[in-house]
Every structure is written in structure tokens, then in C-alpha cells.
Design a protein around this motif. Sequence first.
Motif, PDB file in Angstrom:
ATOM      1  N   PHE A 153       0.853  -1.189   0.000  1.00 13.47           N
ATOM      2  CA  PHE A 153       0.000   0.000   0.000  1.00 13.47           C
ATOM      3  C   PHE A 153       0.891   1.242   0.000  1.00 13.47           C
ATOM      4  CE2 PHE A 153       1.022  -1.268   4.256  1.00 13.47           C
ATOM      5  CZ  PHE A 153       1.241  -0.096   4.959  1.00 13.47           C
ATOM      6  N   LYS A 154       0.314   2.386  -0.284  1.00  9.25           N
ATOM      7  CA  LYS A 154       1.090   3.627  -0.324  1.00  9.25           C
ATOM      8  C   LYS A 154       1.260   4.178   1.093  1.00  9.25           C
ATOM      9  CE  LYS A 154       0.210   5.230  -5.024  1.00  9.25           C
ATOM     10  NZ  LYS A 154       1.642   5.106  -5.385  1.00  9.25           N
ATOM     11  N   TYR A 155       2.510   4.505   1.425  1.00  8.80           N
ATOM     12  CA  TYR A 155       2.823   5.072   2.742  1.00  8.80           C
ATOM     13  C   TYR A 155       4.073   5.928   2.604  1.00  8.80           C
ATOM     14  CZ  TYR A 155       3.924   5.388   7.722  1.00  8.80           C
ATOM     15  OH  TYR A 155       4.211   5.852   8.984  1.00  8.80           O
ATOM     16  N   ASN A 156       4.087   7.092   3.253  1.00  7.09           N
ATOM     17  CA  ASN A 156       5.201   8.017   3.038  1.00  7.09           C
ATOM     18  C   ASN A 156       6.118   8.197   4.242  1.00  7.09           C
ATOM     19  OD1 ASN A 156       3.707   9.592   4.777  1.00  7.09           O
ATOM     20  ND2 ASN A 156       3.182  11.177   3.280  1.00  7.09           N
ATOM     21  N   PHE A 157       5.910   7.422   5.313  1.00  6.09           N
ATOM     22  CA  PHE A 157       6.766   7.531   6.506  1.00  6.09           C
ATOM     23  C   PHE A 157       6.818   8.964   7.037  1.00  6.09           C
ATOM     24  CE2 PHE A 157       8.100   3.718   4.318  1.00  6.09           C
ATOM     25  CZ  PHE A 157       8.320   2.796   5.335  1.00  6.09           C
ATOM     26  N   GLY A 158       5.781   9.748   6.760  1.00  8.03           N
ATOM     27  CA  GLY A 158       5.722  11.125   7.232  1.00  8.03           C
ATOM     28  C   GLY A 158       6.531  12.111   6.414  1.00  8.03           C
ATOM     29  N   VAL A 159       7.000  11.687   5.241  1.00 10.08           N
ATOM     30  CA  VAL A 159       7.856  12.529   4.398  1.00 10.08           C
ATOM     31  C   VAL A 159       7.175  12.765   3.048  1.00 10.08           C
ATOM     32  CG1 VAL A 159      10.113  12.738   3.275  1.00 10.08           C
ATOM     33  CG2 VAL A 159       9.919  11.637   5.518  1.00 10.08           C
ATOM     34  N   ALA A 160       7.048  14.009   2.653  1.00 10.92           N
ATOM     35  CA  ALA A 160       6.360  14.354   1.408  1.00 10.92           C
ATOM     36  C   ALA A 160       6.975  13.633   0.210  1.00 10.92           C
ATOM     37  CB  ALA A 160       6.401  15.866   1.186  1.00 10.92           C
ATOM     38  N   GLY A 161       6.128  12.983  -0.578  1.00 11.61           N
ATOM     39  CA  GLY A 161       6.554  12.348  -1.811  1.00 11.61           C
ATOM     40  C   GLY A 161       7.154  10.969  -1.678  1.00 11.61           C
ATOM     41  N   LEU A 162       7.398  10.521  -0.452  1.00 13.22           N
ATOM     42  CA  LEU A 162       8.103   9.247  -0.280  1.00 13.22           C
ATOM     43  C   LEU A 162       7.246   8.055  -0.714  1.00 13.22           C
ATOM     44  CD1 LEU A 162      10.971   8.640   0.701  1.00 13.22           C
ATOM     45  CD2 LEU A 162      10.030   8.043   2.923  1.00 13.22           C
ATOM     46  N   GLU A 163       5.930   8.239  -0.736  1.00 11.03           N
ATOM     47  CA  GLU A 163       5.046   7.152  -1.165  1.00 11.03           C
ATOM     48  C   GLU A 163       5.152   6.867  -2.655  1.00 11.03           C
ATOM     49  OE1 GLU A 163       2.622  10.822  -1.981  1.00 11.03           O
ATOM     50  OE2 GLU A 163       4.073  10.165  -0.488  1.00 11.03           O
ATOM     51  N   LEU A 164       5.802   7.780  -3.413  1.00  5.15           N
ATOM     52  CA  LEU A 164       5.955   7.610  -4.856  1.00  5.15           C
ATOM     53  C   LEU A 164       7.141   6.716  -5.230  1.00  5.15           C
ATOM     54  CD1 LEU A 164       5.329  11.321  -5.958  1.00  5.15           C
ATOM     55  CD2 LEU A 164       3.671   9.444  -5.853  1.00  5.15           C
ATOM     56  N   ILE A 165       8.030   6.461  -4.278  1.00  4.82           N
ATOM     57  CA  ILE A 165       9.224   5.668  -4.554  1.00  4.82           C
ATOM     58  C   ILE A 165       8.839   4.225  -4.886  1.00  4.82           C
ATOM     59  CG2 ILE A 165      11.346   4.723  -3.542  1.00  4.82           C
ATOM     60  CD1 ILE A 165      11.576   7.646  -4.231  1.00  4.82           C
ATOM     61  N   GLU A 166       9.391   3.713  -5.988  1.00  3.42           N
ATOM     62  CA  GLU A 166       9.108   2.340  -6.428  1.00  3.42           C
ATOM     63  C   GLU A 166      10.048   1.357  -5.728  1.00  3.42           C
ATOM     64  OE1 GLU A 166       6.717   1.128  -8.255  1.00  3.42           O
ATOM     65  OE2 GLU A 166       5.792   3.084  -8.555  1.00  3.42           O
ATOM     66  N   GLY A 167       9.809   1.181  -4.447  1.00  4.78           N
ATOM     67  CA  GLY A 167      10.625   0.298  -3.633  1.00  4.78           C
ATOM     68  C   GLY A 167      10.496   0.695  -2.176  1.00  4.78           C
ATOM     69  N   LEU A 168      11.284   0.071  -1.309  1.00  2.00           N
ATOM     70  CA  LEU A 168      11.231   0.344   0.123  1.00  2.00           C
ATOM     71  C   LEU A 168      12.301   1.364   0.510  1.00  2.00           C
ATOM     72  CD1 LEU A 168      10.064  -0.415   2.940  1.00  2.00           C
ATOM     73  CD2 LEU A 168      11.885  -2.142   3.080  1.00  2.00           C
ATOM     74  N   PRO A 169      11.923   2.549   1.014  1.00  2.00           N
ATOM     75  CA  PRO A 169      12.918   3.547   1.426  1.00  2.00           C
ATOM     76  C   PRO A 169      13.768   3.025   2.586  1.00  2.00           C
ATOM     77  CG  PRO A 169      10.735   4.538   1.177  1.00  2.00           C
ATOM     78  CD  PRO A 169      10.550   3.050   1.134  1.00  2.00           C
ATOM     79  N   ILE A 170      15.083   3.065   2.417  1.00  2.00           N
ATOM     80  CA  ILE A 170      16.005   2.572   3.440  1.00  2.00           C
ATOM     81  C   ILE A 170      16.740   3.738   4.117  1.00  2.00           C
ATOM     82  CG2 ILE A 170      18.020   1.116   3.882  1.00  2.00           C
ATOM     83  CD1 ILE A 170      15.525  -0.463   3.179  1.00  2.00           C
ATOM     84  N   GLU A 171      17.073   4.755   3.348  1.00  2.00           N
ATOM     85  CA  GLU A 171      17.687   5.960   3.913  1.00  2.00           C
ATOM     86  C   GLU A 171      17.118   7.162   3.173  1.00  2.00           C
ATOM     87  OE1 GLU A 171      21.972   6.205   5.215  1.00  2.00           O
ATOM     88  OE2 GLU A 171      22.052   7.613   3.545  1.00  2.00           O
ATOM     89  N   TYR A 172      16.682   8.174   3.921  1.00  2.00           N
ATOM     90  CA  TYR A 172      16.067   9.322   3.269  1.00  2.00           C
ATOM     91  C   TYR A 172      16.182  10.569   4.138  1.00  2.00           C
ATOM     92  CZ  TYR A 172      12.204   7.573   6.205  1.00  2.00           C
ATOM     93  OH  TYR A 172      11.449   7.092   7.241  1.00  2.00           O
ATOM     94  N   GLU A 173      16.017  11.711   3.488  1.00  3.89           N
ATOM     95  CA  GLU A 173      16.138  13.011   4.140  1.00  3.89           C
ATOM     96  C   GLU A 173      14.764  13.620   4.370  1.00  3.89           C
ATOM     97  OE1 GLU A 173      20.326  14.350   1.971  1.00  3.89           O
ATOM     98  OE2 GLU A 173      18.410  15.139   1.253  1.00  3.89           O
ATOM     99  N   ASN A 174      14.701  14.470   5.379  1.00  5.59           N
ATOM    100  CA  ASN A 174      13.484  15.226   5.648  1.00  5.59           C
ATOM    101  C   ASN A 174      13.869  16.520   6.353  1.00  5.59           C
ATOM    102  OD1 ASN A 174      10.752  15.813   5.757  1.00  5.59           O
ATOM    103  ND2 ASN A 174      10.431  14.728   7.689  1.00  5.59           N
ATOM    104  N   THR A 175      13.030  17.516   6.245  1.00  2.94           N
ATOM    105  CA  THR A 175      13.234  18.761   6.996  1.00  2.94           C
ATOM    106  C   THR A 175      11.958  19.058   7.763  1.00  2.94           C
ATOM    107  OG1 THR A 175      12.549  20.088   5.076  1.00  2.94           O
ATOM    108  CG2 THR A 175      14.916  19.756   5.406  1.00  2.94           C
ATOM    109  N   GLN A 176      12.149  19.533   8.999  1.00  2.00           N
ATOM    110  CA  GLN A 176      10.998  19.792   9.857  1.00  2.00           C
ATOM    111  C   GLN A 176      11.389  20.807  10.919  1.00  2.00           C
ATOM    112  OE1 GLN A 176       9.370  16.522  12.351  1.00  2.00           O
ATOM    113  NE2 GLN A 176       7.531  16.727  11.105  1.00  2.00           N
ATOM    114  N   MET A 177      10.579  21.847  11.039  1.00  2.00           N
ATOM    115  CA  MET A 177      10.799  22.883  12.057  1.00  2.00           C
ATOM    116  C   MET A 177      12.235  23.409  12.055  1.00  2.00           C
ATOM    117  SD  MET A 177       8.476  21.485  15.240  1.00  2.00           S
ATOM    118  CE  MET A 177       9.380  19.938  15.380  1.00  2.00           C
TER     119      MET A 177
END
Length: 203
Positions: A153-177
Motif C-alpha cells: 500500500f502507499k505510505y510516506n513515513f511522514g515525508v512528502a513524496g516518499l510514497e511515490l518511490i518504487e521500492g522500500l525507502p532505506i535511507e532518506y532526508e526530511n526537513t521539519q521545524m
Amino acid sequence: MKLTIYLFIFLFFGLTQATIAQTIQPQMILEQEVEIKTTAGQELYKNNLSFYIKDGKVKSTSNQQGMVMNTYYFSSTDIMYITIDMGGQIQKQQNNNALKNTNSEYSKIEVKYLDDTKLIAGTNCKKAIIKLKSKGSTEKRVVWYDPNTKLSFKYNFGVAGLELIEGLPIEYENTQMGMQMIHTVKKIDFSTNISKETFELPK
């Protein structure tokens, strides 16, 4: 005629194998380390985050300097529930249309796939760039993902656009506050059975 038949068989099985190569995992536990930095790159602290994923449901839990946060996401309704325990005082939040709301501040989101590879937590990962476009600016975030594993199913781990990745995100960046966060999976468990009670909301 025989050559045509052999070519058809070769192409058919080749495409079938390419499709089978990406395994849809019904359940998994991901143990992450989250490195928090200032936008200037100064490291502030590190935090651990666990994700329990099964049958379209996700629970994440973290203990951040004495603050215990649990989030529950249900893909069937696209609703996220958040509980925050601060020394016994519990706050509850509900986020309807969770995926849509995460992406709402951007007018366009694009993913560019690259051929770069990297070994993370014993997983051979490939590189992608998420481009987040808003009024007058474009953000770029690097994602390393496992192309052979995918959620059901589509899930973004709380990060914009991450649900579009064709695979399982293993390392990724995010910015918050005003802070930069680098999420890195340290352990993946596909075998442990996750009970349905894991996803029950606290009363």
C-alpha cells in the motif's frame, strides 16, 4: 517460426522474472536511526524509531528525550492517529487525509531515479531524488531505496513524496521545524509475526 516462438518465450519469461523480482512484503519491522541536524549541518542528537507494518497498517514508536510518541496509520481510511506521552500526560491528535496533507504545501512532486548504488543494513539500495516544487522554490531530497522490496500500500513515513518511490525507502532526508533529519534503517525483520493488538489505539 521456431525462432519467433523461442523469442516470444524468452521475452515472456524475462518480463515475468522482472516482475517477480520486486517482492511485496505483507509485514515487516524496521528499526531506524534518525540523525537530527541544524540546516547548517551541525549535529544536535540522534533518535531511534521503530515501524511495525502489516496488512495496510503502520505503527511507529519513538522515545525522544523522555517523550514517547506513537503514530498509527490505516491505509484503508488514510487516517493517522498520534499519541504523545510526556511524563504521564497524554495528548492525542488525528490527521485525516494524512498522505494528502503531507504533500499539500507543494504544487508538484517529481521523482528522478539514478543508477547509483549503496549498501545499507545489508541491503543493496539504489538512489532517487525527490523534487518538491512550491511557489518560487524547489527542494531536493535524496532517497536510497531497496528496488526489490515494496509495501502492499502507499505510505510516506511522514515525508512528502516518499510514497511515490518504487521500492522500500532505506535511507532518506526530511526537513521539519528548521531541522534536517536523516533516517537510516539499521535492521529489517520480515519474519517476526506482528500481532493485531499492535495496531489497537490506546483508550
